[in-house]
Scaffold this active site. Structure first.
Site, mmCIF file in Angstrom:
data_model
loop_
_atom_site.group_PDB
_atom_site.id
_atom_site.type_symbol
_atom_site.label_atom_id
_atom_site.label_comp_id
_atom_site.label_asym_id
_atom_site.label_seq_id
_atom_site.Cartn_x
_atom_site.Cartn_y
_atom_site.Cartn_z
ATOM 1 N N HIS A 85 -0.760 1.678 -13.002
ATOM 2 C CA HIS A 85 -0.152 0.488 -13.596
ATOM 3 C C HIS A 85 1.315 0.805 -13.870
ATOM 4 O O HIS A 85 1.618 1.865 -14.438
ATOM 5 C CB HIS A 85 -0.887 0.121 -14.892
ATOM 6 C CG HIS A 85 -0.303 -1.052 -15.609
ATOM 7 N ND1 HIS A 85 -0.499 -2.358 -15.196
ATOM 8 C CD2 HIS A 85 0.498 -1.112 -16.695
ATOM 9 C CE1 HIS A 85 0.147 -3.158 -16.020
ATOM 10 N NE2 HIS A 85 0.768 -2.437 -16.940
ATOM 11 N N GLY A 108 0.779 -1.229 0.000
ATOM 12 C CA GLY A 108 0.000 0.000 0.000
ATOM 13 C C GLY A 108 0.811 1.280 0.000
ATOM 14 O O GLY A 108 0.347 2.307 0.486
HETATM 15 C C1 GRF Z 1 3.437 -1.006 -7.588
HETATM 16 O O1 GRF Z 1 4.474 -1.384 -8.458
HETATM 17 C C2 GRF Z 1 2.275 -0.526 -8.405
HETATM 18 O O2 GRF Z 1 2.670 -0.004 -9.652
HETATM 19 C C3 GRF Z 1 1.509 -1.771 -8.656
HETATM 20 O O3 GRF Z 1 1.568 -2.459 -7.422
HETATM 21 C C4 GRF Z 1 2.895 -2.249 -6.880
HETATM 22 C C5 GRF Z 1 2.845 -2.101 -5.389
HETATM 23 O O4 GRF Z 1 2.109 -0.965 -5.099
HETATM 24 N N1 GRF Z 1 0.163 -1.448 -9.075
HETATM 25 P P1 GRF Z 1 1.813 -0.529 -3.546
HETATM 26 O O5 GRF Z 1 3.143 -0.331 -2.867
HETATM 27 O O6 GRF Z 1 1.047 -1.673 -2.894
HETATM 28 O O7 GRF Z 1 1.047 0.748 -3.673
#
Ligand code: GRF
Length: 194
Positions: A108, A11
């Site tokens: 994304h 997150g």
């Molecule tokens: C990130 O690389 C994001 O681009 C993808 O999920 C990964 C982790 O995101 N959608 P987060 O740290 O859980 O926000």
């Protein structure tokens, strides 16, 4: 504007969105929900005083509609105006998407339309691309395919591994998503290129 954020893991994007909304902002976060009860982001959200919800998709193996019905409950209960998918790793059915189409955003980790789906960084390195990056887009039923609301680019360096590139892109995600949400919430859908 009331914003619900959906996560699956750490997150980090959710944290940056919530931190940005703490200031003078047209939005306030009203829920952080996950398909994984063990998602690290749920503890971070709770520590920031946010309501959280978790629906374990593994309890609905093969019953995607059942999972989404369960996930919808806490989401509809907070009456969100906007939904932000942030590291949310489940594919949503057209029924779910159509409920929020036009007000559901996703980040994304590629320069869409290149590299929809998974393993985006490894694919960009493998292809010998000079650049990679992240895209925030409106969600439509087709995966990683809706109108682009913003993009941020990074160079791919010689010898880059997928992990090193992912870390470089993630820093830019954390700049891009809050900036796009502010712009979107104020009614401006002009794409933002960082
Ligand atoms: C990130 O690389 C994001 O681009 C993808 O999920 C990964 C982790 O995101 N959608 P987060 O740290 O859980 O926000």
């Amino acid at each position: 504007k009331r914003v619900a954020i959906l996560i699956s893991g750490g997150g980090s994007n959710m944290v940056r969105l919530v931190e940005d909304m703490a200031g003078d902002h047209p939005c306030q976060p009203v829920l952080v929900a996950s398909n994984d009860p063990d998602a690290g982001g749920l503890a971070k959200a709770a520590a920031m005083g946010l309501p959280t919800a978790a629906v374990d998709h593994r309890a609905y193996r093969g019953d995607r509609a059942g999972f989404e019905a369960a996930l919808l409950e806490p989401i509809l209960a907070v009456r969100p105006d906007i939904i932000c998918l942030a590291g949310f790793m489940r594919i949503l059915t057209p029924d779910f998407v159509e409920r929020f189409q036009g007000r559901m955003l996703n980040i994304h980790p590629s320069l869409l339309p290149k590299y929809t789906g998974l393993h985006t960084h490894a694919r960009a390195i493998e292809a010998g691309d000079a650049e990679a990056g992240a895209t925030v887009h409106l969600v439509i039923p087709d995966l990683d395919a809706g109108p682009i609301l913003g993009q941020a680019r990074v160079p791919i360096m010689p010898g880059d591994t997928a992990d090193r590139l992912a870390a470089r892109v993630l820093i830019r995600e954390h700049q891009l998503y809050p900036a796009v949400l502010r712009r979107f919430a104020s009614g401006d859908q002009t794409p933002l290129y960082l």
